[in-house]
Design a protein around this motif. Structure first.
Motif, PDB file in Angstrom:
ATOM      1  N   THR A  28       0.844  -1.195   0.000  1.00 19.04           N
ATOM      2  CA  THR A  28       0.000   0.000   0.000  1.00 19.04           C
ATOM      3  C   THR A  28       0.879   1.245   0.000  1.00 19.04           C
ATOM      4  O   THR A  28       1.819   1.347   0.785  1.00 19.04           O
ATOM      5  N   CYS A  29       0.543   2.186  -0.869  1.00 19.86           N
ATOM      6  CA  CYS A  29       1.251   3.461  -0.938  1.00 19.86           C
ATOM      7  C   CYS A  29       0.654   4.409   0.105  1.00 19.86           C
ATOM      8  O   CYS A  29      -0.553   4.644   0.096  1.00 19.86           O
ATOM      9  N   CYS A  32      -0.897   7.960  -1.856  1.00 16.85           N
ATOM     10  CA  CYS A  32      -2.156   7.985  -2.612  1.00 16.85           C
ATOM     11  C   CYS A  32      -3.110   6.857  -2.201  1.00 16.85           C
ATOM     12  O   CYS A  32      -4.203   6.753  -2.744  1.00 16.85           O
ATOM     13  N   LYS A  34      -3.099   3.711  -2.795  1.00 17.16           N
ATOM     14  CA  LYS A  34      -3.306   2.668  -3.795  1.00 17.16           C
ATOM     15  C   LYS A  34      -2.730   1.356  -3.256  1.00 17.16           C
ATOM     16  O   LYS A  34      -1.641   1.332  -2.701  1.00 17.16           O
ATOM     17  N   SER A  35      -3.488   0.273  -3.402  1.00 19.60           N
ATOM     18  CA  SER A  35      -3.029  -1.045  -2.950  1.00 19.60           C
ATOM     19  C   SER A  35      -2.724  -1.927  -4.149  1.00 19.60           C
ATOM     20  O   SER A  35      -3.468  -1.940  -5.129  1.00 19.60           O
ATOM     21  N   VAL A  61       7.818   0.646  -5.773  1.00 18.53           N
ATOM     22  CA  VAL A  61       7.500   1.967  -6.310  1.00 18.53           C
ATOM     23  C   VAL A  61       6.021   1.988  -6.679  1.00 18.53           C
ATOM     24  O   VAL A  61       5.520   1.068  -7.316  1.00 18.53           O
ATOM     25  N   CYS A  62       5.317   3.040  -6.273  1.00 15.20           N
ATOM     26  CA  CYS A  62       3.907   3.184  -6.621  1.00 15.20           C
ATOM     27  C   CYS A  62       3.805   3.591  -8.085  1.00 15.20           C
ATOM     28  O   CYS A  62       4.445   4.551  -8.520  1.00 15.20           O
ATOM     29  N   CYS A  65       1.572   7.275  -8.297  1.00 17.90           N
ATOM     30  CA  CYS A  65       2.152   8.582  -7.953  1.00 17.90           C
ATOM     31  C   CYS A  65       3.677   8.596  -7.965  1.00 17.90           C
ATOM     32  O   CYS A  65       4.273   9.656  -7.836  1.00 17.90           O
ATOM     33  N   ASN A  67       5.711   7.268  -5.739  1.00 20.08           N
ATOM     34  CA  ASN A  67       6.278   7.275  -4.390  1.00 20.08           C
ATOM     35  C   ASN A  67       7.176   6.058  -4.184  1.00 20.08           C
ATOM     36  O   ASN A  67       6.833   4.947  -4.575  1.00 20.08           O
ATOM     37  N   THR A  68       8.330   6.275  -3.556  1.00 19.20           N
ATOM     38  CA  THR A  68       9.243   5.170  -3.254  1.00 19.20           C
ATOM     39  C   THR A  68       9.519   5.042  -1.761  1.00 19.20           C
ATOM     40  O   THR A  68      10.245   4.159  -1.359  1.00 19.20           O
ATOM     41  N   MET A  71       6.624   2.477   1.793  1.00 17.37           N
ATOM     42  CA  MET A  71       5.570   1.608   1.277  1.00 17.37           C
ATOM     43  C   MET A  71       5.274   0.554   2.343  1.00 17.37           C
ATOM     44  O   MET A  71       6.173  -0.147   2.790  1.00 17.37           O
TER      45      MET A  71
END
Length: 87
Positions: A28-29, A32, A34-35, A61-62, A65, A67-68, A71
């Motif tokens: 999961t990020c 944002c 997001k899963s 990495v998402c 968006c 994002n790293t 997580m």
């Protein structure tokens, strides 16, 4: 197929080889929300078997968006009549 959360030990001690064929890694990020459901065979193909999942999570990495950082992840296991709850 229903899934239930499973605890395989402390997060820093769980390694890739602890995952079974009916497990799924849910990443999961935090930015944002997001899963992503990552199948075990994908994790085995990408990381060494004795690598801790906590270290492997730094490479996630998402895709939404980019994002790293930070997580979060958890492991869920398939249940049902063909899979007994104890394993």
């Amino acid at each position: 197929m229903p899934y239930e959360p499973v605890t395989l030990g402390f997060k820093f001690a769980v390694r890739v080889h602890h995952l079974t064929g009916r497990d799924v890694l849910v990443v999961t990020c935090p930015a944002c929300h997001k899963s992503y459901w990552v199948a075990t065979h994908v994790v085995y193909a990408r990381f060494h078997a004795h690598l801790p999942l906590e270290v492997a999570a730094k490479d996630f990495v998402c895709k939404r968006c980019g994002n790293t950082r930070d997580m979060s992840w958890r492991i869920e296991r398939a249940t049902g009549p063909e899979f007994p709850r104890s394993a």
